[in-house]
Design an enzyme around this catalytic site. Structure first.
Site, PDB file in Angstrom:
ATOM      1  N   TYR A 204     -21.240  59.674  80.838  1.00  0.00           N
ATOM      2  CA  TYR A 204     -20.835  59.013  82.081  1.00  0.00           C
ATOM      3  C   TYR A 204     -21.030  59.914  83.307  1.00  0.00           C
ATOM      4  O   TYR A 204     -20.713  59.507  84.422  1.00  0.00           O
ATOM      5  CB  TYR A 204     -19.351  58.632  82.031  1.00  0.00           C
ATOM      6  CG  TYR A 204     -19.052  57.359  81.289  1.00  0.00           C
ATOM      7  CD1 TYR A 204     -19.565  57.129  80.029  1.00  0.00           C
ATOM      8  CD2 TYR A 204     -18.238  56.388  81.858  1.00  0.00           C
ATOM      9  CE1 TYR A 204     -19.274  55.962  79.342  1.00  0.00           C
ATOM     10  CE2 TYR A 204     -17.947  55.215  81.180  1.00  0.00           C
ATOM     11  CZ  TYR A 204     -18.463  55.019  79.921  1.00  0.00           C
ATOM     12  OH  TYR A 204     -18.167  53.868  79.252  1.00  0.00           O
TER      13      TYR A 204
ATOM     14  N   ASP B 156     -15.659  56.649  64.508  1.00  0.00           N
ATOM     15  CA  ASP B 156     -15.836  55.363  63.816  1.00  0.00           C
ATOM     16  C   ASP B 156     -14.701  55.123  62.828  1.00  0.00           C
ATOM     17  O   ASP B 156     -14.181  54.006  62.701  1.00  0.00           O
ATOM     18  CB  ASP B 156     -17.215  55.238  63.154  1.00  0.00           C
ATOM     19  CG  ASP B 156     -17.678  56.512  62.472  1.00  0.00           C
ATOM     20  OD1 ASP B 156     -17.074  57.573  62.721  1.00  0.00           O
ATOM     21  OD2 ASP B 156     -18.641  56.456  61.694  1.00  0.00           O
TER      22      ASP B 156
ATOM     23  N   LYS C 249     -17.176  62.520  67.571  1.00  0.00           N
ATOM     24  CA  LYS C 249     -18.258  62.176  66.641  1.00  0.00           C
ATOM     25  C   LYS C 249     -19.021  63.473  66.357  1.00  0.00           C
ATOM     26  O   LYS C 249     -20.247  63.545  66.438  1.00  0.00           O
ATOM     27  CB  LYS C 249     -19.119  61.093  67.322  1.00  0.00           C
ATOM     28  CG  LYS C 249     -20.070  60.369  66.454  1.00  0.00           C
ATOM     29  CD  LYS C 249     -19.434  59.399  65.501  1.00  0.00           C
ATOM     30  CE  LYS C 249     -20.509  58.900  64.555  1.00  0.00           C
ATOM     31  NZ  LYS C 249     -20.050  58.457  63.266  1.00  0.00           N
TER      32      LYS C 249
ATOM     33  N   ASP D  70     -13.488  55.041  76.286  1.00  0.00           N
ATOM     34  CA  ASP D  70     -13.702  53.727  76.890  1.00  0.00           C
ATOM     35  C   ASP D  70     -13.671  52.651  75.798  1.00  0.00           C
ATOM     36  O   ASP D  70     -12.961  51.640  75.900  1.00  0.00           O
ATOM     37  CB  ASP D  70     -15.056  53.727  77.614  1.00  0.00           C
ATOM     38  CG  ASP D  70     -15.137  52.661  78.678  1.00  0.00           C
ATOM     39  OD1 ASP D  70     -14.132  51.977  78.923  1.00  0.00           O
ATOM     40  OD2 ASP D  70     -16.213  52.493  79.270  1.00  0.00           O
TER      41      ASP D  70
END
Ligand code: NAP
Length: 422
Positions: A161, A285, A231, A309
């Site tokens: 971002y 995940d 991640k 987000d």
């Protein structure tokens, strides 16, 4: 009251919130502060005034008042001043320290960059805090929505971002491609033909100050754990570093107040000492499914921008959806409260949508001011109003026997309930 702005509506009364001491986080809050407000685009014109009336009522019911300073961004600023984000808007929020905003539209693809991202970066509001808790009476797609009581801390200034990206077909993107392939040696990684490229910076500075905010919040609010969501199994040098730097903060800065999950099991047989916070980590995940399957085991989550987000929207869905989900952008001694939802242009100006998300964002703002009793009044009044079946269209379509009301009518009902409770 200062009059040095051209592009904001300065109120006649009220004082600015200031810092107790320059360089410290602690606020000096007058009983009648000036609070800048951006209604924003789309449904902002509906939910903004609704939030004002409720927050003002809660302030007055607890012996204070709020003077609103209208400041402009997005379409209203373009219409009035021919620019998307006037400097006066940014400066008014910088000077007054505590502000609230509605949503701002960001077109997908070409056009201007996100004004939300610009505001967060210009004001260095590096934490996006999104509490996710269930209010009695709000319909939810899960069987036990009350199990959800989490506070998400999303890093707000970096990651993909950060806005460092190049458009396909430009000379710049080809220059970046040749740097990546020829200089850095990733020669078989990017497919032939047009490509868009973005950069994902995750810094030690950005990570550590975010994780600190999450741990401080957990300690101050008696929460049991802080979970680092990443991640890092795939993106080792960005999200993997986020996890490692997060653990470094936990290990090095809090003494015995903070322990890691490994220490908890290896040295204490799973017995958590009172008044401590356990820090653990989960892969993003996996965390998205644990949100649903082991909801009550999570307390405070700390994560990079993109994970935050996605994850906070998913968590918001479990407690009733975007019409309810509040948030706030927080820096050092500064807050800009804002709902999670966007500008929902198809409903703009119809006095139809749910104002709860921005009202409850205002509740975070009241807590930040130290007005706990006003903040509690807001929560209780919203909960009682919804429980009585008085709801906007989004909730009414999911509950039997509810009374559908307009945005403004819902706000009036909440104000009445504040007056009754106070
Ligand atoms: P959105 O504006 O959040 O709306 C998506 C859907 O969520 C709506 O159609 C509506 O669903 C529901 N919804 C949102 N707010 C609601 C409310 N207050 N009450 C009841 N239902 C509500 O998302 P979007 O359509 O993806 O985004 C529109 C624009 O907003 C985009 O330009 C985006 O960039 C921007 N945006 C801004 C912010 C921000 O300013 N912080 C955040 C997110 C998105 P139903 O139609 O099913 O009832």
């Amino acid at each position: 009251m200062s009059q040095h702005y051209d592009k904001v509506s300065v109120p006649e009364e009220g004082e600015a919130v200031t810092l107790v001491e320059e360089g410290a986080d602690e606020l000096d809050v007058p009983d009648h502060p000036v609070v800048p407000i951006i209604y924003g685009d789309g449904i902002g014109v509906d939910v903004g005034p609704a939030a004002q009336s409720v927050l003002e009522a809660a302030a007055q019911a607890t012996g204070r008042d709020i003077s609103w300073m209208r400041v402009y961004a997005g379409e209203s600023a373009r219409e009035m001043y021919g620019e998307n984000l006037p400097d006066d808007t940014v400066e008014a929020i910088r000077e007054h320290r505590v502000a609230i905003k509605g949503p701002l539209t960001t077109p997908v693809g070409s056009g201007f960059r996100s004004l939300n991202v610009a505001l967060r970066k210009k004001l260095d509001l590096y934490t996006n805090m999104r509490p996710t808790y269930h209010l009695e009476g709000v319909p939810s797609p899960v069987t036990n929505p009350g199990a959800m009581d989490m506070v998400n801390f999303r890093e707000n200034t970096e990651d993909v971002y950060a806005g460092i990206e190049w458009e396909a077909g430009t000379d710049e993107v080809e220059e970046v491609r040749s740097f990546v392939e020829d200089t850095m040696g990733f020669d078989d990684t990017i497919h032939e033909g047009p490509v868009g490229i973005g950069i994902k910076p995750i810094t030690e500075f950005g990570t550590k100050r975010l994780v600190r905010k999450a741990i401080d919040y957990a300690l101050e609010n008696g929460r049991d754990s802080v979970t680092l969501i990443h991640k890092g199994n795939i993106m080792k040098f960005t999200e993997g570093q986020f996890r490692d730097w997060g653990y470094e903060v936990a290990d090095e800065e809090y003494g015995d107040d903070v322990i890691t999950e490994d220490t908890l099991w290896e040295e204490r047989d799973g017995e958590q000492p009172e008044n401590t916070v356990v820090v653990n980590d989960r892969i993003a995940d996996n965390m998205l499914q644990q949100l649903l399957t082991r909801t009550d085991q999570y307390d405070v989550l700390a994560m990079p921008n993109l994970n935050g987000d996605y994850l906070s929207d998913a968590a918001g869905a479990q407690i009733g959806g975007l019409g309810i989900a509040p948030g706030a952008n927080i820096g050092d001694g500064r807050i800009l409260a804002e709902p999670v939802h966007g500008s929902a242009p198809k409903y703009a100006g119809q006095d139809k949508v749910n104002p709860c998300a921005i009202i409850l964002s205002g509740r975070i703002m009241l807590e930040y001011l130290g007005w706990e009793n006003a903040a509690d009044l807001v929560r209780d009044a919203v909960e009682n109003t919804i429980s009585s079946g008085t709801v906007t269209y989004d909730l009414e379509r999911q509950i039997e026997g509810g009374t559908k009301v307009a945005t403004s009518e819902f706000a009036e009902a909440v104000v009445d309930e504040i007056d009754r409770l106070a």
